[in-house]
Design a protein around this motif. Structure first.
Motif, short mmCIF file in Angstrom:
data_model
loop_
_atom_site.label_atom_id
_atom_site.label_comp_id
_atom_site.label_asym_id
_atom_site.label_seq_id
_atom_site.Cartn_x
_atom_site.Cartn_y
_atom_site.Cartn_z
N ARG A 23 49.32 34.59 41.05
CA ARG A 23 48.69 35.48 41.63
C ARG A 23 47.20 35.34 41.31
NH1 ARG A 23 46.39 39.76 38.93
NH2 ARG A 23 46.20 41.41 39.88
N LEU A 24 46.78 34.65 40.44
CA LEU A 24 45.37 34.14 40.17
C LEU A 24 44.76 33.14 41.03
CD1 LEU A 24 44.93 33.97 36.22
CD2 LEU A 24 44.17 35.67 37.66
N GLY A 25 45.75 32.37 41.51
CA GLY A 25 45.13 31.41 42.83
C GLY A 25 45.00 31.91 43.91
N ALA A 26 45.95 33.09 44.06
CA ALA A 26 45.91 33.88 45.57
C ALA A 26 44.56 34.64 45.27
CB ALA A 26 46.98 34.89 45.62
N ILE A 27 44.11 35.04 44.16
CA ILE A 27 42.97 35.97 44.04
C ILE A 27 41.70 35.14 44.41
CG2 ILE A 27 41.42 37.20 42.47
CD1 ILE A 27 44.17 38.40 41.23
N ALA A 28 41.65 33.70 43.77
CA ALA A 28 40.63 32.71 44.00
C ALA A 28 40.44 32.53 45.37
CB ALA A 28 40.79 31.62 42.86
N LEU A 29 41.48 32.24 46.15
CA LEU A 29 41.46 31.82 47.70
C LEU A 29 40.86 33.23 48.06
CD1 LEU A 29 42.02 30.04 49.80
CD2 LEU A 29 44.18 30.99 49.87
N THR A 30 41.14 34.37 47.82
CA THR A 30 40.85 35.41 48.58
C THR A 30 39.28 35.80 48.14
OG1 THR A 30 43.02 36.58 48.38
CG2 THR A 30 41.20 38.14 48.87
#
Length: 151
Positions: A61-68
Motif C-alpha cells: 500500500r505504501l509503495g502504491a502511495i509513493a508511486l501515486t
C-alpha cells in the motif's frame, strides 16, 4: 508532436516527483500511525487490514502511495506550469483526490454506515485530500524557494 524534453527537464521532473512521493509517504506513515489512536474501536475494526497493519500488504500500500505521489508531482508540475490560476492548482489536486477516492464506489455497502466499505471509503477520501494537498504545499514551497523548477 513537440520537441523532445531535455535531460535537465527530465531530471527536474524526477526531482519534483520524488519530493511529492516522499511527502505522500510521510503523510501515509503518519496516518497509519495516528489512525489507530484517533478512531474508536468499532470504526477501527471496520477498516480494511491494509489501512492499519504494517506487514506485506501495508508495504504494498505504501509503495502504491509513493508511486501515486510521484505521478501527482510530475503531473502537477506540468499542469500548473507558470500559470498562477488557483482554480487550475486546486483542480489538479481535486482530480487526483477524486480518482483515488472514487475508485471504491462500486462496492455495494459503500453507503451503509459503518460497514467496512463505507469506513474505508471515508478514510481513503480524507487521506487523499491530505496526501495530495500536502504534496501541493510541499511542491509550492520548493518552487518558491527555488529548490524545484516549474515546467
Amino acid at each position: 508532436m513537440g520537441p523532445d524534453l531535455s535531460v535537465s527537464e527530465r531530471l527536474e521532473s524526477l526531482k519534483v516527483g520524488t519530493v511529492a512521493a516522499l511527502t505522500a509517504l510521510a503523510t501515509a506513515i503518519a496516518g497509519q500511525t495516528l489512525v489507530p489512536l484517533i478512531l474508536s474501536p468499532p470504526l477501527l475494526l471496520a477498516l480494511d487490514p491494509p489501512l492499519t497493519v504494517w506487514g506485506w500488504s501495508g508495504c504494498l500500500r505504501l509503495g502504491a502511495i509513493a508511486l501515486t505521489g510521484f505521478m501527482f508531482g510530475v503531473t502537477y508540475r506540468y499542469a500548473i506550469r507558470r500559470d498562477h490560476n488557483p482554480h487550475l492548482r486546486s483542480g489538479a489536486v481535486a482530480a487526483f483526490v477524486l480518482v483515488r477516492a472514487l475508485a471504491q464506489v462500486d462496492h455495494p455497502d459503500i453507503f451503509r454506515w459503518p460497514s467496512p466499505a463505507a469506513v474505508s471509503f471515508l478514510f481513503h477520501g480524507l487521506e487523499s485530500v491530505v496526501l495530495f494537498g500536502l504534496g501541493a504545499v510541499a511542491l509550492h514551497r520548493g518552487f518558491a524557494k527555488g529548490w524545484l523548477k516549474l515546467a
